[in-house]
Motif scaffolding. Structure first.
Motif, mmCIF file in Angstrom:
data_model
loop_
_atom_site.group_PDB
_atom_site.id
_atom_site.type_symbol
_atom_site.label_atom_id
_atom_site.label_comp_id
_atom_site.label_asym_id
_atom_site.label_seq_id
_atom_site.Cartn_x
_atom_site.Cartn_y
_atom_site.Cartn_z
ATOM 1 N N UNK A 165 -73.159 -7.654 -74.985
ATOM 2 C CA UNK A 165 -72.555 -6.492 -74.111
ATOM 3 C C UNK A 165 -71.839 -7.096 -72.919
ATOM 4 N N UNK A 166 -70.934 -6.388 -72.407
ATOM 5 C CA UNK A 166 -70.259 -6.975 -71.193
ATOM 6 C C UNK A 166 -69.853 -5.749 -70.355
ATOM 7 N N UNK A 167 -70.184 -6.073 -69.148
ATOM 8 C CA UNK A 167 -69.915 -5.122 -67.977
ATOM 9 C C UNK A 167 -68.372 -4.887 -68.162
ATOM 10 N N UNK A 168 -68.062 -3.886 -67.191
ATOM 11 C CA UNK A 168 -66.488 -3.591 -67.061
ATOM 12 C C UNK A 168 -65.836 -4.800 -66.432
ATOM 13 N N UNK A 169 -65.030 -5.313 -67.276
ATOM 14 C CA UNK A 169 -64.393 -6.525 -66.584
ATOM 15 C C UNK A 169 -63.193 -6.399 -65.539
ATOM 16 N N UNK A 170 -62.863 -7.594 -64.922
ATOM 17 C CA UNK A 170 -61.615 -7.525 -63.897
ATOM 18 C C UNK A 170 -60.411 -7.559 -64.990
ATOM 19 N N UNK A 171 -59.229 -7.621 -64.361
ATOM 20 C CA UNK A 171 -57.948 -7.455 -65.285
ATOM 21 C C UNK A 171 -57.823 -8.749 -66.144
ATOM 22 N N UNK A 172 -58.072 -10.140 -65.451
ATOM 23 C CA UNK A 172 -57.894 -11.195 -66.099
ATOM 24 C C UNK A 172 -58.979 -11.390 -67.113
ATOM 25 N N UNK A 173 -60.159 -11.017 -66.956
ATOM 26 C CA UNK A 173 -61.177 -11.108 -67.970
ATOM 27 C C UNK A 173 -60.796 -10.161 -69.156
ATOM 28 N N UNK A 174 -60.375 -9.046 -69.033
ATOM 29 C CA UNK A 174 -60.296 -7.835 -69.959
ATOM 30 C C UNK A 174 -59.064 -8.485 -70.603
ATOM 31 N N UNK A 175 -57.958 -9.022 -70.207
ATOM 32 C CA UNK A 175 -56.847 -9.806 -70.796
ATOM 33 C C UNK A 175 -57.506 -10.755 -71.846
ATOM 34 N N UNK A 176 -58.252 -11.531 -71.406
ATOM 35 C CA UNK A 176 -59.040 -12.718 -71.897
ATOM 36 C C UNK A 176 -59.685 -12.163 -73.429
ATOM 37 N N UNK A 177 -60.603 -10.980 -73.092
ATOM 38 C CA UNK A 177 -61.277 -10.286 -74.153
ATOM 39 C C UNK A 177 -60.057 -10.036 -75.242
ATOM 40 N N UNK A 178 -59.168 -9.317 -74.789
ATOM 41 C CA UNK A 178 -58.183 -8.848 -75.928
ATOM 42 C C UNK A 178 -57.583 -9.962 -76.774
ATOM 43 N N UNK A 179 -57.122 -11.184 -75.899
ATOM 44 C CA UNK A 179 -56.645 -12.299 -76.608
ATOM 45 C C UNK A 179 -57.605 -12.989 -77.623
ATOM 46 N N UNK A 180 -58.832 -12.859 -77.111
ATOM 47 C CA UNK A 180 -59.874 -13.532 -78.220
ATOM 48 C C UNK A 180 -60.113 -12.599 -79.679
ATOM 49 N N UNK A 181 -59.738 -11.296 -79.555
ATOM 50 C CA UNK A 181 -59.626 -10.530 -80.663
ATOM 51 C C UNK A 181 -60.962 -10.092 -81.308
#
Length: 335
Positions: A165-181
């Motif tokens: 489980x991951x806490x609310x991310x910053x914008x860069x981390x969130x983009x990384x999460x999305x790209x990992x799928x």
């Protein structure tokens, strides 16, 4: 023929919605605002699960239980009413629901302030979760993300297993999460047998379990004693059970979901329902007065009787700082 399993819909109604001030107030939190095609989020939550559950259970508090009752009376729906005398976070709230249920009852636990569309997909996800819960798992619902949202927590998964489980991310981390799928938004919805949840709570947070049990055993018609409640450690269900149990499964759902936790998400929802915006993306909420925006774009004007808010849509998460400042001053504008 096997007995039909008993399913209870547990609605958590705590929370004030500080990021939706000045619409959301202590006396009228966001889940009771009739903003959504003439209905409140709480009302929509009740309707959504009527066909799925045999029993409805509402976990409220002394400040909002009358607001829930008004909706339930209007819906002519009997319900189990649990009234917390003071908020003790979600681990205790869900424990009360489990103590109030038969051990084999399947609980579907949902917040009361979410918008969900695509009901057939929602019902598919619920049935999938009930099947897993029958097998002794604690199920969390992850929503397939549509954008790198920084206002939500995330679930990292492999198949239906939760990796982290991951806490609310910053914008860069969130983009990384999305790209990992393999990351999902954490919806804060759960499904499990009452007994399985209590076993896990007892294993990982024995004090929360014991003190919640004492408070529950001494309830008077669902109303909990203040002194006994204050003994319960205030801890979220995520920390108490979800991040520690080995019995967690995730259902990856792609129904349309928003927690409407910010004016940005309210804006997006209202736009989808035809609420007017000008050519620069500016929106007025709470007034039918002619409102002109000059030299601004993507700005939201929120009107109430005693307080107005003007914000850039992208700064929606920062409204809580206004709320916190007013809280420090003990301002009547929060009531």
């Amino acid at each position: 023929m096997e007995n039909k399993k008993s399913v209870t819909h547990v609605i958590l109604t705590g929370g004030i919605g500080s990021r939706l001030w000045p619409l959301s107030r202590k006396s009228q939190p966001k889940q009771y605002l009739s903003l959504f095609e003439g209905k409140s989020l709480f009302e929509l939550t009740v309707e959504r699960n009527r066909t799925i559950a045999d029993t409805v259970m509402v976990i409220g508090n002394v400040d909002n239980c009358h607001l829930s009752q008004k909706v339930m009376d209007k819906a002519k729906l009997p319900y189990v009413n649990i009234v917390e005398s003071t908020p003790r976070n979600t681990a205790a709230a869900i424990a009360f629901a489990a103590f109030a249920s038969d051990p084999d009852t399947i609980l579907i636990v949902t917040p009361s302030d979410h918008i969900i569309d695509a009901m057939h997909k929602y019902e598919e996800a619920i049935h999938d979760a009930i099947t897993k819960a029958e097998d002794g798992f604690i199920v969390t619902f992850g929503i397939k993300p549509t954008k790198p949202e920084t206002g939500y927590g995330y679930i990292e998964r492999k198949g239906d297993n939760v990796v982290s489980f991951r806490e609310k991310p910053n914008q860069i981390t969130a983009m990384n999460f999305i790209s990992r799928g393999n990351f999902l938004w954490n919806s804060g919805m759960f499904c499990f047998k009452a007994s399985v949840f209590l076993e896990e709570l007892k294993a990982f947070q024995p004090e929360v379990y014991e003190k919640s049990k004492i408070a529950w055993d001494n309830n008077k018609e669902g109303v909990l004693d203040l002194e006994l409640s204050l003994e319960i450690p205030s801890i979220s269900v995520d920390y108490a059970v979800m991040e520690r149990s080995k019995k967690i499964k995730v259902v990856a759902a792609d129904f349309v979901w928003s927690d409407l936790g910010s004016f940005e998400s309210v804006y997006d929802y209202l736009v989808s329902k035809g609420h007017p915006v000008d050519k620069n993306g500016n929106m007025a909420i709470g007034t039918t007065n002619y409102t002109a925006f000059v030299g601004t774009k993507d700005t939201i004007f929120v009107f109430t009787e005693d307080a107005n808010l003007i914000l850039k849509k992208k700064s929606s998460q920062d409204v809580k700082y206004v709320y916190n400042a007013l809280e420090k001053e003990q301002s009547p504008l929060l009531n």
